[in-house]
Design an enzyme around this catalytic site. Structure first.
Site, PDB file in Angstrom:
ATOM      1  N   SER A  11      29.380  43.835  30.939  1.00 30.29           N
ATOM      2  CA  SER A  11      28.951  44.175  29.575  1.00 30.29           C
ATOM      3  C   SER A  11      29.821  43.520  28.508  1.00 30.29           C
ATOM      4  O   SER A  11      29.439  43.442  27.361  1.00 30.29           O
ATOM      5  CB  SER A  11      28.982  45.692  29.383  1.00 30.29           C
ATOM      6  OG  SER A  11      30.306  46.179  29.524  1.00 30.29           O
ATOM      7  N   ALA A  32      47.244  44.540  35.245  1.00 28.51           N
ATOM      8  CA  ALA A  32      46.118  44.269  36.142  1.00 28.51           C
ATOM      9  C   ALA A  32      46.218  45.232  37.315  1.00 28.51           C
ATOM     10  O   ALA A  32      47.230  45.258  38.020  1.00 28.51           O
ATOM     11  CB  ALA A  32      46.170  42.824  36.621  1.00 28.51           C
ATOM     12  N   HIS A  50      39.451  36.402  34.814  1.00 29.64           N
ATOM     13  CA  HIS A  50      40.172  37.262  33.867  1.00 29.64           C
ATOM     14  C   HIS A  50      41.488  36.612  33.460  1.00 29.64           C
ATOM     15  O   HIS A  50      41.844  36.588  32.273  1.00 29.64           O
ATOM     16  CB  HIS A  50      40.448  38.638  34.480  1.00 29.64           C
ATOM     17  CG  HIS A  50      39.298  39.568  34.416  1.00 29.64           C
ATOM     18  ND1 HIS A  50      39.248  40.625  33.547  1.00 29.64           N
ATOM     19  CD2 HIS A  50      38.145  39.619  35.118  1.00 29.64           C
ATOM     20  CE1 HIS A  50      38.113  41.280  33.709  1.00 29.64           C
ATOM     21  NE2 HIS A  50      37.428  40.690  34.662  1.00 29.64           N
TER      22      HIS A  50
END
Length: 177
Positions: A11, A32, A50
């Site tokens: 999203s 993380a 990421h």
């Protein structure tokens, strides 16, 4: 300042949380929570995606288990902590007994409330579908839903990210009693 960013898979919730961290103009520590699995090429590619998005000056800590302890160690008020994500962290602890989980969750909530730095948590929305037919799936869904709700209750800002938009629920919604 405590923030919670929640939303569905893909999203944009991590990107929104990263945006919040960048606009803080503080030193960012990115926590993380993923466990690395070098033999899982697809998982490692997700983690690398990421990592590639993060600015080089951000410090990254890999904390798959000891989240409360790691938060408490960070004391500088010129620091901004970004935790990505609660669901991944919880998955690492999924086989803990209910009694143990309650203690772990309480320790995290206490650490958040005494933490002297701005902190944003990314959390997945997992309870909008069917009830999982397997026990670990139900435990995961229920624990993450409860944890997100408890963090949302103490957060200064709660964002729902969906369809590429971030909605500040704390501005348009009412906190549950």
């Amino acid at each position: 300042m405590i923030s919670l960013v929640t939303g569905a898979t893909r999203s944009g919730k991590s990107e929104w949380a990263e945006h919040l961290a960048m606009r803080s103009q503080k030193n960012v520590i990115y926590i993380a929570t993923a466990t690395r699995y070098p033999d899982d090429v697809e998982w490692e590619a997700r983690l690398q995606k990421h990592s590639d998005r993060r600015p080089e000056n951000w410090q990254t800590l890999e904390v798959p288990i000891e989240l409360a302890e790691s938060i408490l160690e960070i004391k500088s008020d010129s620091t901004y902590i970004l935790v990505d994500s609660l669901g991944t962290w919880l998955a690492n602890l999924l086989e803990e007994s209910e009694e143990s989980w309650v203690k772990i969750e309480s320790e995290l909530l206490e650490a958040i409330q005494v933490c002297a730095v701005d902190i944003t948590f990314v959390s997945e929305e997992v309870g909008w579908g069917l009830v999982p037919e397997y026990k670990l799936g139900r435990i995961f869904r229920d624990r993450l839903g409860s944890l997100s709700r408890r963090i949302g209750a103490i957060a200064d800002a709660v964002y729902l990210v969906t369809g590429g938009y971030a909605v500040n629920l704390s501005q348009i919604g009412e906190r549950l009693p």
